[in-house]
Scaffold this active site. Structure first.
Site, short mmCIF file in Angstrom:
data_model
loop_
_atom_site.label_atom_id
_atom_site.label_comp_id
_atom_site.label_asym_id
_atom_site.label_seq_id
_atom_site.Cartn_x
_atom_site.Cartn_y
_atom_site.Cartn_z
CD GLU A 161 -2.97 -1.02 2.37
OE1 GLU A 161 -3.60 0.04 2.50
OE2 GLU A 161 -3.15 -2.00 3.12
CD GLN A 202 -9.45 -5.96 24.69
OE1 GLN A 202 -8.46 -6.17 23.98
NE2 GLN A 202 -9.39 -5.95 25.97
N PRO A 203 -8.81 -3.42 20.55
CG PRO A 203 -6.51 -3.56 20.11
CD PRO A 203 -7.52 -3.57 21.25
CG HIS A 255 -3.82 0.06 14.97
ND1 HIS A 255 -3.73 -1.17 15.56
CD2 HIS A 255 -5.14 0.34 14.90
CE1 HIS A 255 -4.94 -1.63 15.83
NE2 HIS A 255 -5.81 -0.73 15.45
CG HIS A 280 1.58 -3.76 15.17
ND1 HIS A 280 2.85 -4.28 15.16
CD2 HIS A 280 1.70 -2.47 14.75
CE1 HIS A 280 3.70 -3.35 14.74
NE2 HIS A 280 3.01 -2.23 14.49
P1 M7G Z 1 -8.83 -1.79 15.13
O1 M7G Z 1 -9.16 -0.82 16.18
O2 M7G Z 1 -7.80 -2.85 15.47
O3 M7G Z 1 -10.08 -2.58 14.60
O4 M7G Z 1 -8.33 -0.96 13.88
P2 M7G Z 1 -11.53 -2.12 14.11
O5 M7G Z 1 -11.58 -0.63 14.06
O6 M7G Z 1 -11.65 -2.78 12.74
O7 M7G Z 1 -12.43 -2.74 15.12
C1 M7G Z 1 -7.75 -1.53 12.75
C2 M7G Z 1 -7.93 -0.57 11.60
O8 M7G Z 1 -7.17 -1.00 10.49
C3 M7G Z 1 -9.39 -0.51 11.15
O9 M7G Z 1 -9.81 0.84 11.08
C4 M7G Z 1 -9.36 -1.22 9.80
O10 M7G Z 1 -10.32 -0.70 8.89
C5 M7G Z 1 -7.97 -0.97 9.32
N1 M7G Z 1 -7.47 -2.01 8.41
C6 M7G Z 1 -7.64 -3.35 8.56
N2 M7G Z 1 -7.00 -4.00 7.55
C7 M7G Z 1 -6.99 -5.45 7.40
C8 M7G Z 1 -6.41 -3.06 6.74
C9 M7G Z 1 -5.60 -3.15 5.56
O11 M7G Z 1 -5.28 -4.22 5.04
N3 M7G Z 1 -5.18 -1.95 5.04
C10 M7G Z 1 -5.54 -0.74 5.59
N4 M7G Z 1 -5.10 0.37 4.98
N5 M7G Z 1 -6.29 -0.65 6.71
C11 M7G Z 1 -6.73 -1.80 7.29
#
Ligand code: M7G
Length: 299
Positions: free
Chosen positions: A149, A234-235, A241, A239
């Site tokens: 990406e 919880q996320p 972010h 990792h």
């Molecule tokens: P989270 O708080 O762990 O989960 O955030 P949730 O918000 O989905 O409950 C992870 C964030 O990473 C989310 O906002 C997802 O939309 C985003 N995300 C997940 N994946 C698998 C990807 C990806 O492959 N690429 C990008 N750019 N974002 C992703």
């Protein structure tokens, strides 16, 4: 296989969710006998329509069917003029192959508020978090270690300790500015969640927050106070972010719920007040009954 080919192969098994607030539909299905999830989210009107009276109604509206009228009031259903580039009708996300955890995440389910004490974290949650690494966060490692990406990176600092990547979140259509949604993924691998943060991270977090604001405002011509910067607890992915969202974002599903979303500014402030705040704090958040942690915490 490309995404279109995969979508053509998709056989619907079950409707997981119809959300009238976020105007989305989530389907569980099979592609080549493996589980797959397709999510549809109806798109917003183009921001370019704002402050622009130079278009005709027929440019956006194909036809209407009256529902009813009363005095000076008329309400109808309408068919929009759609175009895959200029005016697409929906954003489509595909997860393939989908795991059991993905399916449980999207399925409609009963929610419960959980009050997670420091002891519960140590004894039950921390061991669970350890089981959630590896393959589940491959997409994170692809971004920070393999430049996946990278064509859309907004910021990329490669320092292994203090660096992070800022890029469009997959929830964003990369067009609708009101719904701007970026995610900052740190390069260090030793922070799973907010529970691992202490006062030794204050400068580190302040540096990230400063750079997130600077880079986002420069790239998208915004003011710093138009950004909502937060983490989830919880996320879904352990990792560390950070979510970076336009404060005007109209609907985020459960992503902005009290408890689940914690502002990065508040985290930094709390760490300044108390070094081990997130090791001692009882954290309150919601969990769906299908979340694997619910099984562990419900008793
Ligand atoms: P989270 O708080 O762990 O989960 O955030 P949730 O918000 O989905 O409950 C992870 C964030 O990473 C989310 O906002 C997802 O939309 C985003 N995300 C997940 N994946 C698998 C990807 C990806 O492959 N690429 C990008 N750019 N974002 C992703």
């Amino acid at each position: 296989m490309d995404c279109n080919t995969l979508l053509n192969e998709f056989q619907i098994v079950k409707v997981l969710l119809v959300d009238t607030q976020t105007k989305s539909l989530v389907l569980l299905g099979k592609i080549n006998s493996q589980d797959a999830i397709v999510t549809f989210e109806k798109t917003a009107f183009s921001a370019s329509l704002e402050n622009n009276a130079q278009f005709k109604l027929q440019d956006i509206l194909e036809s209407t069917k009256l529902i009813n009228h009363n005095d000076i009031y008329f309400w109808s259903m309408g068919l929009l003029v759609q175009d895959l580039d200029a005016a697409p009708g929906t954003k489509v996300n595909l997860i393939y192959p989908a795991t059991e955890k993905h399916i449980r995440k999207y399925e409609t389910q009963k929610l419960h508020m959980v009050r997670e004490t420091a002891e519960m974290y140590e004894q039950k949650v921390a061991p669970f978090v350890e089981t959630q690494k590896g393959d589940r966060i491959q997409w994170v490692y692809n971004i920070i270690f393999k430049d996946k990406e990278s064509e859309s990176f907004v910021h990329n600092n490669t320092d292994p300790q203090n660096g992070f990547v800022l890029l469009p979140d997959m929830k964003w259509d990369q067009k609708t500015m009101n719904a701007l949604y970026l995610v900052a993924i740190v390069r260090r691998t030793d922070i799973s969640s907010v529970r691992d943060l202490n006062s030794s991270h204050i400068e580190y977090l302040e540096g990230i927050l400063r750079k997130i604001k600077e880079a986002t405002c420069e790239a998208f011509v915004m003011e710093e106070d138009e950004l909502r910067v937060f983490v989830h607890y919880q996320p879904s992915y352990y990792h560390f972010h950070i979510h970076v969202v336009n404060v005007a974002h109209p609907g985020l599903g459960s992503g902005l719920n009290v408890g689940k979303a914690i502002l990065l500014d508040d985290i930094i402030d709390n760490l300044k007040l108390c070094s081990d705040y997130y090791q001692r704090k009882t954290l309150t958040y919601h969990l769906g009954e299908l979340h694997p942690l619910w099984e562990i915490l419900k008793n």
